[in-house]
Write an enzyme that holds these catalytic residues in place. Structure first.
Site, PDB file in Angstrom:
ATOM      1  CB  CYS A   1     -41.315  27.098 -36.874  1.00  0.00           C
ATOM      2  SG  CYS A   1     -40.493  27.015 -35.274  1.00  0.00           S
TER       3      CYS A   1
ATOM      4  CD  GLU B   1     -39.824  22.386 -42.170  1.00  0.00           C
ATOM      5  OE1 GLU B   1     -41.056  22.281 -42.030  1.00  0.00           O
ATOM      6  OE2 GLU B   1     -39.135  23.148 -41.464  1.00  0.00           O
TER       7      GLU B   1
ATOM      8  CG  HIS C   1     -39.995  22.781 -38.067  1.00  0.00           C
ATOM      9  ND1 HIS C   1     -39.554  23.788 -38.889  1.00  0.00           N
ATOM     10  CD2 HIS C   1     -39.702  23.178 -36.808  1.00  0.00           C
ATOM     11  CE1 HIS C   1     -39.024  24.751 -38.165  1.00  0.00           C
ATOM     12  NE2 HIS C   1     -39.099  24.415 -36.895  1.00  0.00           N
TER      13      HIS C   1
END
Lengths: 255, 207
Positions: free
Chosen positions: B83, B191, B189
């Protein structure tokens, strides 16, 4: 292409999770109870994001709340937004350090200085402005502090402000429909700017997948939030998601 | 797979907890640090970031992390920007006035305009398809067009970037990931992208 978002909201107050109907809370159990009775892994795989809101009416047990967020994010790889008395940079940082990705702001939303400060620190994409409203004799009133304090501003001014604030997203939450399962209040969109430039999340009233479908088919709405644990938990959300996809709603798919 | 040691750079502006969770879940040993020496000597470095480019560069420079990142990259250590972390690897950004980046790659970071996005709302938030431009080891086990979670108002211009491995569409095509030698980055992202993201992180751990 960008997909529509289905968001699940959990309401927290001093160690326990709650159901809400028209903002009246009913206790359902603590984190362990929730984990035991509802299949979290399944929920997480059926929604795009999760909101956890501290809606405590009395003093906030912030440590307890933070621990719950931590437990929640442990094996949960999905965006998490956290709200509840975000009134300072420190509080915001505390939530973010506990595992929040975004902050939901209601009571302090029109505290321009705070919002600017939060945005400078964490970026406007980190901030979600949440507005609670209800109808009184066909007139719309907006509220802060868990629906207990009326805002002294008219709706068009509020919407204008929300568009100009350095925030990333907006939630409209109908107090009248909250927890009823009667369906969303689309009437509010008649008052909402057609060309509003920030993503809009609709909340309050979802009771079945048809309600979700109706909202997703509305071009102004980018996401839907539901806190209706009893209607959608179990495989309710998973089924709703499948039915929505079958009906042409573009939703994300994961391995 | 032996336990890989991952260093997550903590300069005060990242979703460190989420990243740590994901890497730990996949069996890595995670060190969180702002110590330039540790960064220089780590084989796997994660540069996260959430927030404003200008503020992030201030925090990074104050800790001499920019030099450490350049050095560790030169040594051939793997670096993964996520990001804002990806944007910081670029030459500059116009966020909050013009600011120079770390400059691992030449590209500039600019804001989406409603003109660009053809009326799409800004920020770009939610799951969007990541369209693979090249076969890449980061995408092993993933379908072209897989959904990943984005939340950003600025993007990296794909101009002349030979190392782009995916683009995504939001009114315009923008750079959603690149991979150049030992440096890779995603605008999205992983994650926060459920199984798709975990697969991508697992692929990075197999570098």
């Amino acid at each position: 292409m960008l997909k529509k978002r289905l968001i699940f909201s959990l309401l927290f107050d001093n160690g326990n999770f709650f159901l809400s109907r028209n903002f009246k809370l009913q206790k359902i159990g603590n984190f362990e109870w929730l984990k035991k009775n509802y299949n979290f892994t399944l929920i997480a795989k059926s929604v795009d994001e999760i909101n956890i809101l501290d809606v405590s009416r009395d003093k906030q047990d912030i440590k307890n709340f933070s621990n719950t967020i931590r437990k929640f994010t442990k094996n949960c790889f999905i965006p998490l937004s956290v709200g509840g008395k975000v009134d300072s940079i420190d509080k915001a940082k505390y939530y973010l350090d506990s595992g929040a990705d975004k902050l939901i702001i209601n009571s302090e939303l029109f505290n321009l200085k705070l919002i600017q400060n939060l945005s400078k620190n964490f970026g406007e994409q980190c901030l979600i402005g949440s507005l609670d409203y209800k109808y009184v004799n066909d007139e719309i009133f907006c509220f802060k502090k868990n629906g207990s304090k009326k805002l002294n501003m008219n709706l068009s001014k509020i919407f204008k402000l929300m568009e100009s604030l350095p925030i990333g997203e907006v939630i409209l939450n109908s107090i009248d429909r909250d927890g009823t399962g009667f369906g969303f209040d689309f009437k509010i969109l008649n008052y909402f700017p057609k060309e509003f430039k920030k993503p809009l999340i609709f909340s309050g009233g979802a009771g079945n997948y048809k309600h979700l479908l109706e909202a997703f088919n509305n071009k102004q709405i980018d996401g839907i939030a539901t806190a209706n644990l009893l209607n959608f938990v179990g495989d309710g959300l998973q089924e709703a998601r499948l039915l929505l996809s079958k009906n042409g709603v573009k939703l994300a798919e994961w391995l | 797979m032996s336990k890989k040691k991952i260093t997550i750079i903590d300069y005060g502006m990242g979703n460190i907890a989420s990243l740590k969770n994901a890497f730990t879940y996949l069996g890595a040993e995670v060190v969180v640090t702002d110590d330039p020496e540790k960064i220089k000597n780590s084989n796997y470095v994660i540069l996260p970031g959430v927030g404003s480019f200008k503020r992030a560069m201030e925090q990074i420079k104050r800790r001499n992390i920019d030099d450490a990142i350049i050095e560790t990259a030169k040594k051939g250590n793997y670096i993964f920007g996520i990001c804002l972390g990806m944007q910081l690897m670029g030459a500059s950004s116009t966020e909050d006035s013009y600011t120079k980046g770390i400059g691992l790659i030449d590209n500039e970071v600019i804001r989406f305009s409603t003109n660009d996005t053809k009326g799409n709302k800004i920020p770009h938030v939610g799951f969007n398809s990541v369209n693979f431009e090249k076969k890449n080891s980061l995408f092993k086990g993933l379908k072209d067009g897989s959904d990943f979670y984005f939340v950003h108002s600025f993007y990296m211009s794909p101009k002349n970037l030979k190392c782009q491995i995916s683009t995504s569409y939001y009114g315009i095509n923008f750079l959603s990931s690149f991979h150049k030698d030992n440096i890779c980055a995603t605008q999205f992202h992983p994650e926060k992208s459920q199984g798709n993201g975990l697969q991508l992180i697992k692929n990075f751990l197999n570098f």
